[in-house]
Design a protein around this motif. Sequence first.
Motif, PDB file in Angstrom:
ATOM      1  N   GLY A  45      57.022  71.440  66.056  1.00 13.88           N
ATOM      2  CA  GLY A  45      56.886  73.024  65.490  1.00 13.88           C
ATOM      3  C   GLY A  45      57.894  73.357  64.691  1.00 13.88           C
ATOM      4  N   LEU A  46      58.890  72.311  64.016  1.00  8.02           N
ATOM      5  CA  LEU A  46      59.813  72.761  63.193  1.00  8.02           C
ATOM      6  C   LEU A  46      59.180  73.687  61.780  1.00  8.02           C
ATOM      7  CD1 LEU A  46      62.225  69.926  63.512  1.00  8.02           C
ATOM      8  CD2 LEU A  46      62.504  71.972  64.662  1.00  8.02           C
ATOM      9  N   GLU A  47      59.777  74.805  61.290  1.00 10.09           N
ATOM     10  CA  GLU A  47      59.253  75.164  60.065  1.00 10.09           C
ATOM     11  C   GLU A  47      59.161  74.505  59.161  1.00 10.09           C
ATOM     12  OE1 GLU A  47      59.950  79.320  57.720  1.00 10.09           O
ATOM     13  OE2 GLU A  47      60.467  79.142  59.824  1.00 10.09           O
ATOM     14  N   GLY A  48      58.292  74.236  58.165  1.00  7.73           N
ATOM     15  CA  GLY A  48      58.304  73.565  57.032  1.00  7.73           C
ATOM     16  C   GLY A  48      58.139  72.010  57.235  1.00  7.73           C
ATOM     17  N   ALA A  49      58.051  71.746  58.551  1.00  6.19           N
ATOM     18  CA  ALA A  49      58.108  70.383  58.787  1.00  6.19           C
ATOM     19  C   ALA A  49      56.898  69.327  58.323  1.00  6.19           C
ATOM     20  CB  ALA A  49      58.048  70.270  60.350  1.00  6.19           C
ATOM     21  N   ARG A  50      55.715  69.978  57.965  1.00  2.00           N
ATOM     22  CA  ARG A  50      54.699  69.367  57.223  1.00  2.00           C
ATOM     23  C   ARG A  50      54.947  68.954  56.030  1.00  2.00           C
ATOM     24  NH1 ARG A  50      50.609  69.774  54.065  1.00  2.00           N
ATOM     25  NH2 ARG A  50      48.840  68.561  54.276  1.00  2.00           N
ATOM     26  N   PRO A  51      55.365  67.413  55.932  1.00  2.76           N
ATOM     27  CA  PRO A  51      55.590  67.366  54.647  1.00  2.76           C
ATOM     28  C   PRO A  51      54.348  67.047  53.486  1.00  2.76           C
ATOM     29  CG  PRO A  51      55.618  65.057  55.786  1.00  2.76           C
ATOM     30  CD  PRO A  51      55.232  66.522  56.659  1.00  2.76           C
ATOM     31  N   PRO A  52      54.185  67.412  52.412  1.00  2.88           N
ATOM     32  CA  PRO A  52      53.136  67.252  51.306  1.00  2.88           C
ATOM     33  C   PRO A  52      52.685  65.838  51.326  1.00  2.88           C
ATOM     34  CG  PRO A  52      55.172  67.349  50.208  1.00  2.88           C
ATOM     35  CD  PRO A  52      55.526  67.509  51.659  1.00  2.88           C
ATOM     36  N   LEU A  53      51.523  65.523  51.358  1.00  2.00           N
ATOM     37  CA  LEU A  53      50.685  64.207  51.385  1.00  2.00           C
ATOM     38  C   LEU A  53      50.922  63.526  49.994  1.00  2.00           C
ATOM     39  CD1 LEU A  53      47.598  65.263  53.480  1.00  2.00           C
ATOM     40  CD2 LEU A  53      49.418  63.975  54.343  1.00  2.00           C
ATOM     41  N   VAL A  54      51.161  64.277  48.814  1.00  2.00           N
ATOM     42  CA  VAL A  54      51.536  63.602  47.698  1.00  2.00           C
ATOM     43  C   VAL A  54      53.271  63.642  47.471  1.00  2.00           C
ATOM     44  CG1 VAL A  54      51.308  63.869  45.328  1.00  2.00           C
ATOM     45  CG2 VAL A  54      49.582  64.621  46.673  1.00  2.00           C
ATOM     46  N   ARG A  55      53.497  62.506  47.409  1.00  2.00           N
ATOM     47  CA  ARG A  55      55.038  62.205  47.062  1.00  2.00           C
ATOM     48  C   ARG A  55      55.459  62.230  45.578  1.00  2.00           C
ATOM     49  NH1 ARG A  55      57.946  57.429  49.769  1.00  2.00           N
ATOM     50  NH2 ARG A  55      57.815  59.164  51.502  1.00  2.00           N
ATOM     51  N   VAL A  56      56.315  63.423  45.310  1.00  2.00           N
ATOM     52  CA  VAL A  56      56.888  63.760  44.023  1.00  2.00           C
ATOM     53  C   VAL A  56      58.114  63.467  43.653  1.00  2.00           C
ATOM     54  CG1 VAL A  56      56.652  65.409  41.795  1.00  2.00           C
ATOM     55  CG2 VAL A  56      54.837  65.253  43.346  1.00  2.00           C
ATOM     56  N   ASP A  57      58.604  62.480  42.902  1.00  2.00           N
ATOM     57  CA  ASP A  57      60.199  62.328  42.806  1.00  2.00           C
ATOM     58  C   ASP A  57      60.381  62.187  41.248  1.00  2.00           C
ATOM     59  OD1 ASP A  57      60.775  61.689  45.530  1.00  2.00           O
ATOM     60  OD2 ASP A  57      59.800  59.910  45.222  1.00  2.00           O
ATOM     61  N   THR A  58      61.836  62.724  40.857  1.00  2.00           N
ATOM     62  CA  THR A  58      61.960  62.622  39.708  1.00  2.00           C
ATOM     63  C   THR A  58      63.063  61.561  39.354  1.00  2.00           C
ATOM     64  OG1 THR A  58      62.623  64.197  37.868  1.00  2.00           O
ATOM     65  CG2 THR A  58      63.635  64.690  39.660  1.00  2.00           C
ATOM     66  N   ALA A  59      63.232  61.274  38.077  1.00  2.00           N
ATOM     67  CA  ALA A  59      64.436  60.280  37.480  1.00  2.00           C
ATOM     68  C   ALA A  59      64.816  60.620  36.292  1.00  2.00           C
ATOM     69  CB  ALA A  59      63.956  58.977  37.658  1.00  2.00           C
ATOM     70  N   GLU A  60      65.615  60.263  35.579  1.00  2.00           N
ATOM     71  CA  GLU A  60      66.123  60.718  34.361  1.00  2.00           C
ATOM     72  C   GLU A  60      65.074  60.267  33.350  1.00  2.00           C
ATOM     73  OE1 GLU A  60      69.769  58.888  33.099  1.00  2.00           O
ATOM     74  OE2 GLU A  60      70.774  59.131  35.040  1.00  2.00           O
ATOM     75  N   ASP A  61      64.251  59.234  33.586  1.00  2.00           N
ATOM     76  CA  ASP A  61      63.119  58.914  32.381  1.00  2.00           C
ATOM     77  C   ASP A  61      61.729  59.554  32.733  1.00  2.00           C
ATOM     78  OD1 ASP A  61      62.942  57.435  34.675  1.00  2.00           O
ATOM     79  OD2 ASP A  61      62.384  55.619  33.653  1.00  2.00           O
ATOM     80  N   GLY A  62      61.578  60.248  33.681  1.00  2.00           N
ATOM     81  CA  GLY A  62      60.373  60.974  34.043  1.00  2.00           C
ATOM     82  C   GLY A  62      60.041  61.246  35.766  1.00  2.00           C
ATOM     83  N   TRP A  63      58.859  61.303  35.952  1.00  2.00           N
ATOM     84  CA  TRP A  63      58.660  61.744  37.267  1.00  2.00           C
ATOM     85  C   TRP A  63      57.882  60.351  37.943  1.00  2.00           C
ATOM     86  CZ3 TRP A  63      57.278  67.481  38.493  1.00  2.00           C
ATOM     87  CH2 TRP A  63      58.294  68.340  37.930  1.00  2.00           C
ATOM     88  N   SER A  64      57.641  60.456  39.180  1.00  2.00           N
ATOM     89  CA  SER A  64      56.765  59.563  39.500  1.00  2.00           C
ATOM     90  C   SER A  64      56.068  60.312  40.556  1.00  2.00           C
ATOM     91  CB  SER A  64      57.464  58.203  40.308  1.00  2.00           C
ATOM     92  OG  SER A  64      58.254  58.532  41.364  1.00  2.00           O
ATOM     93  N   VAL A  65      54.602  59.826  40.976  1.00  2.00           N
ATOM     94  CA  VAL A  65      53.701  60.293  41.822  1.00  2.00           C
ATOM     95  C   VAL A  65      53.126  59.184  42.646  1.00  2.00           C
ATOM     96  CG1 VAL A  65      51.447  61.588  42.106  1.00  2.00           C
ATOM     97  CG2 VAL A  65      53.008  62.147  40.121  1.00  2.00           C
ATOM     98  N   GLU A  66      53.145  59.603  43.914  1.00  2.00           N
ATOM     99  CA  GLU A  66      52.588  58.439  44.904  1.00  2.00           C
ATOM    100  C   GLU A  66      51.784  59.419  45.749  1.00  2.00           C
ATOM    101  OE1 GLU A  66      54.262  55.222  48.504  1.00  2.00           O
ATOM    102  OE2 GLU A  66      55.637  56.403  47.184  1.00  2.00           O
ATOM    103  N   ILE A  67      50.553  58.475  46.337  1.00  2.00           N
ATOM    104  CA  ILE A  67      49.466  59.126  46.956  1.00  2.00           C
ATOM    105  C   ILE A  67      48.616  58.074  47.632  1.00  2.00           C
ATOM    106  CG2 ILE A  67      47.683  59.400  44.897  1.00  2.00           C
ATOM    107  CD1 ILE A  67      46.985  62.069  46.366  1.00  2.00           C
ATOM    108  N   ALA A  68      48.425  58.329  48.836  1.00  2.00           N
ATOM    109  CA  ALA A  68      47.464  57.378  49.705  1.00  2.00           C
ATOM    110  C   ALA A  68      46.023  58.269  50.038  1.00  2.00           C
ATOM    111  CB  ALA A  68      48.161  56.949  50.933  1.00  2.00           C
ATOM    112  N   ILE A  69      45.112  57.490  49.660  1.00  2.00           N
ATOM    113  CA  ILE A  69      43.660  58.238  49.792  1.00  2.00           C
ATOM    114  C   ILE A  69      42.642  57.338  50.693  1.00  2.00           C
ATOM    115  CG2 ILE A  69      43.876  59.267  47.530  1.00  2.00           C
ATOM    116  CD1 ILE A  69      42.109  57.218  46.419  1.00  2.00           C
TER     117      ILE A  69
END
Length: 124
Positions: A45-69
């Motif tokens: 029950g830690l507050e904010g513990a539910r991570p998003p089901l979509v992972r968004v990361d950023t790097a110098e050359d742009g963003w990456s998106v990872e999702i499992a469906i």
Amino acid sequence: MTDIEGQALAADLETAVREVAGVTGLFRVGGVLSNVADAGAEILGLEGARPPLVRVDTAEDGWSVEIAIGIDGIAGSVETSRRVHETIHALCAARGIPFTKIQVTVAHVDESTTTRRSARSTSP
């Protein structure tokens, strides 16, 4: 990108992908250990513990998106994955977000719909 911006984008992508035809659900992305830790924090029950089901990361050359469906067996994994990819691409492009990678993983195929289709096609 700040954590808040990344979380907002991940939440918006999650909502958009859930609306894609053929998608039956979303699953956590990442390794087993990180998923176990996330699940443990959520159970405690830690507050904010539910991570998003979509992972968004950023790097110098742009963003990456990872999702499992999860997909409907009748809809097909290739077409459903393509629609999900296009949805993510369109949302990012509309916001002017450069990305380097969009990774869509099919984590589950809803067999009940596949079985029903198979049963109908083999019936006399």
